[in-house]
Write a protein that holds these residues in place. Sequence first.
Motif, PDB file in Angstrom:
ATOM      1  N   GLY A 123      28.601  19.993  -6.215  1.00 45.06           N
ATOM      2  CA  GLY A 123      27.931  19.535  -4.934  1.00 45.06           C
ATOM      3  C   GLY A 123      26.639  20.256  -4.813  1.00 45.06           C
ATOM      4  N   ALA A 124      25.856  19.883  -3.997  1.00 38.51           N
ATOM      5  CA  ALA A 124      24.554  20.532  -3.829  1.00 38.51           C
ATOM      6  C   ALA A 124      24.129  20.281  -2.238  1.00 38.51           C
ATOM      7  N   ALA A 125      23.219  20.886  -1.702  1.00 39.63           N
ATOM      8  CA  ALA A 125      22.663  20.738  -0.483  1.00 39.63           C
ATOM      9  C   ALA A 125      21.387  21.340  -0.248  1.00 39.63           C
ATOM     10  N   LEU A 126      20.137  20.830   0.175  1.00 32.61           N
ATOM     11  CA  LEU A 126      19.069  21.346   0.326  1.00 32.61           C
ATOM     12  C   LEU A 126      18.861  21.840   1.696  1.00 32.61           C
ATOM     13  N   HIS A 127      18.353  22.989   1.978  1.00 36.27           N
ATOM     14  CA  HIS A 127      17.747  23.603   3.457  1.00 36.27           C
ATOM     15  C   HIS A 127      17.053  22.959   4.034  1.00 36.27           C
ATOM     16  N   PRO A 128      16.964  22.488   5.372  1.00 43.51           N
ATOM     17  CA  PRO A 128      15.813  21.871   5.957  1.00 43.51           C
ATOM     18  C   PRO A 128      14.433  22.478   5.888  1.00 43.51           C
ATOM     19  N   SER A 129      14.375  23.635   5.314  1.00 37.56           N
ATOM     20  CA  SER A 129      13.135  24.332   4.919  1.00 37.56           C
ATOM     21  C   SER A 129      12.524  23.984   3.699  1.00 37.56           C
ATOM     22  N   GLY A 130      13.562  23.400   2.790  1.00 31.01           N
ATOM     23  CA  GLY A 130      13.024  23.144   1.479  1.00 31.01           C
ATOM     24  C   GLY A 130      13.047  24.315   0.489  1.00 31.01           C
ATOM     25  N   GLU A 131      13.377  25.595   1.199  1.00 29.82           N
ATOM     26  CA  GLU A 131      13.046  26.937   0.429  1.00 29.82           C
ATOM     27  C   GLU A 131      14.474  27.371  -0.122  1.00 29.82           C
ATOM     28  N   ARG A 132      15.588  26.620  -0.068  1.00 28.75           N
ATOM     29  CA  ARG A 132      16.801  27.046  -0.291  1.00 28.75           C
ATOM     30  C   ARG A 132      17.715  25.806  -0.849  1.00 28.75           C
ATOM     31  N   LEU A 133      18.679  25.983  -1.926  1.00 30.28           N
ATOM     32  CA  LEU A 133      19.429  24.996  -2.484  1.00 30.28           C
ATOM     33  C   LEU A 133      20.564  25.509  -2.706  1.00 30.28           C
ATOM     34  N   LEU A 134      21.661  24.852  -1.964  1.00 34.96           N
ATOM     35  CA  LEU A 134      22.962  25.500  -2.240  1.00 34.96           C
ATOM     36  C   LEU A 134      23.771  24.664  -3.515  1.00 34.96           C
ATOM     37  N   VAL A 135      24.232  25.360  -4.497  1.00 34.75           N
ATOM     38  CA  VAL A 135      24.590  24.499  -5.593  1.00 34.75           C
ATOM     39  C   VAL A 135      26.221  24.998  -5.615  1.00 34.75           C
ATOM     40  N   ARG A 136      27.345  23.887  -5.615  1.00 31.94           N
ATOM     41  CA  ARG A 136      28.690  24.571  -5.650  1.00 31.94           C
ATOM     42  C   ARG A 136      29.217  24.101  -6.993  1.00 31.94           C
ATOM     43  N   THR A 137      30.324  24.965  -7.526  1.00 32.71           N
ATOM     44  CA  THR A 137      30.862  24.770  -8.714  1.00 32.71           C
ATOM     45  C   THR A 137      32.252  24.855  -8.369  1.00 32.71           C
ATOM     46  N   TYR A 138      33.315  24.663  -9.181  1.00 32.61           N
ATOM     47  CA  TYR A 138      34.530  24.950  -8.870  1.00 32.61           C
ATOM     48  C   TYR A 138      34.957  26.277  -8.273  1.00 32.61           C
ATOM     49  N   THR A 139      34.341  27.265  -8.957  1.00 35.29           N
ATOM     50  CA  THR A 139      34.670  28.550  -8.668  1.00 35.29           C
ATOM     51  C   THR A 139      33.920  29.341  -7.782  1.00 35.29           C
ATOM     52  N   ARG A 140      32.522  28.993  -7.568  1.00 28.78           N
ATOM     53  CA  ARG A 140      31.623  29.805  -6.720  1.00 28.78           C
ATOM     54  C   ARG A 140      30.543  28.582  -6.116  1.00 28.78           C
ATOM     55  N   VAL A 141      29.707  29.747  -5.307  1.00 33.50           N
ATOM     56  CA  VAL A 141      28.621  28.981  -4.580  1.00 33.50           C
ATOM     57  C   VAL A 141      27.198  29.570  -4.919  1.00 33.50           C
ATOM     58  N   TRP A 142      26.246  29.071  -5.136  1.00 34.32           N
ATOM     59  CA  TRP A 142      25.143  29.645  -5.611  1.00 34.32           C
ATOM     60  C   TRP A 142      23.927  29.174  -4.637  1.00 34.32           C
ATOM     61  N   GLU A 143      23.014  29.958  -4.303  1.00 31.60           N
ATOM     62  CA  GLU A 143      21.755  29.638  -3.439  1.00 31.60           C
ATOM     63  C   GLU A 143      20.626  29.839  -4.233  1.00 31.60           C
ATOM     64  N   VAL A 144      19.832  28.999  -4.357  1.00 32.84           N
ATOM     65  CA  VAL A 144      18.464  29.204  -5.128  1.00 32.84           C
ATOM     66  C   VAL A 144      17.693  29.520  -4.007  1.00 32.84           C
ATOM     67  N   ARG A 145      16.801  30.198  -4.228  1.00 29.12           N
ATOM     68  CA  ARG A 145      15.666  30.564  -3.119  1.00 29.12           C
ATOM     69  C   ARG A 145      14.302  30.746  -3.809  1.00 29.12           C
ATOM     70  N   LYS A 146      13.369  30.304  -3.123  1.00 32.27           N
ATOM     71  CA  LYS A 146      11.939  30.168  -3.383  1.00 32.27           C
ATOM     72  C   LYS A 146      11.091  30.220  -2.346  1.00 32.27           C
ATOM     73  N   PRO A 147      10.640  31.323  -1.802  1.00 38.81           N
ATOM     74  CA  PRO A 147       9.889  31.336  -0.491  1.00 38.81           C
ATOM     75  C   PRO A 147       8.661  30.618  -0.853  1.00 38.81           C
ATOM     76  N   GLY A 148       8.274  29.805   0.297  1.00 33.63           N
ATOM     77  CA  GLY A 148       7.185  28.819   0.255  1.00 33.63           C
ATOM     78  C   GLY A 148       7.129  27.676  -0.795  1.00 33.63           C
ATOM     79  N   ALA A 149       8.356  27.509  -0.907  1.00 35.11           N
ATOM     80  CA  ALA A 149       8.321  26.067  -2.005  1.00 35.11           C
ATOM     81  C   ALA A 149       7.978  24.841  -1.159  1.00 35.11           C
ATOM     82  N   LYS A 150       7.146  24.206  -1.823  1.00 34.60           N
ATOM     83  CA  LYS A 150       6.631  23.068  -1.252  1.00 34.60           C
ATOM     84  C   LYS A 150       7.258  21.740  -1.734  1.00 34.60           C
TER      85      LYS A 150
END
Length: 305
Positions: A228-255
């Motif tokens: 599963g995944a979800a993009l932050h309203p700002s577009g600067e963060r992406l949550l990615v879920r796996t069976y065991t963990r949760v990761w957040e991709v972070r990119k300041p100023g992502a357009k």
Amino acid sequence: MLATAALLLGSACSSSRPTPSASEVPDAGAQVPATGLEGCTLYADGRKTGTVPRQVPELSGLAASQRHPGIFWGHNDSNNAFELFALDEAGAVKATLTLTGADPRDIEDVAVGPCAPGQKATCVFLADTGDNFERRKEVRLFRLAEPESLADATLPVEALPFTYEDGAHDTESLIIDARSGRIAVLTKTRVSLGDLYAVEGLAPGGSGKARKLGTLRVPEDVDRLSTGAALHPSGERLLVRTYTRVWEVRKPGAKRLEDLIQAQVVEVPGASQAQAEAITFLQDGRGYLLGSEFTGEPLVRVDCR
């Protein structure tokens, strides 16, 4: 628990790579430095807010409503009635939408965003993209306008078919950029966190194309099989879920979605759940909600610290 690392674009790692020792895994207690991103730099531990209701025993996706505060759209996995549920964080079902106009095969995720690029009206999109054996020649998104009121109803969906530019993939993660209306999917694979594809040219009765943007991975490929995944309203963060963990991709100023490929990734608090498949940012982006298959499993909310 937090861990910092680089998110790299590249080829899959060799399956013969040894499992890293504890000393090689990024410090799980490290605080992530402030980056100027919209959102949290630290999250609190998750807290149980309720349980998965009996109506959604195979909860596979969650998405925060953009019209109804405190409401999350949820759905069952394959081999269930074609329905969409309006849930609160306690797991109470506030409305059941019976959907018509299509015969889904394997719905794996849900997202809310502009009905089309440039539109203000919001729609709910369901990803009929599950393909365990990677044999489907064409997969689909289903689109329906977010209802103005929360009440049981029967509503039609529009089917938006698409194909991948490089052949079939199993996909359980749907992503919509609230700013632009662009849509993407993240594949479920054993060799990385997933391949990110932009889905373009969607239209009822048409044939959209999924174009590969790059590969998401974590250090030493210690995690994979994104559910599963979800993009932050700002577009600067992406949550990615796996069976065991949760990761957040972070990119300041992502357009745009492409900016997330070469970005920082941190491990953020997860939850002990039987079949960890559902994740969404809260409506204000200041935390997220985690769900799982199986009635009675906990719903867990994680807030900014």
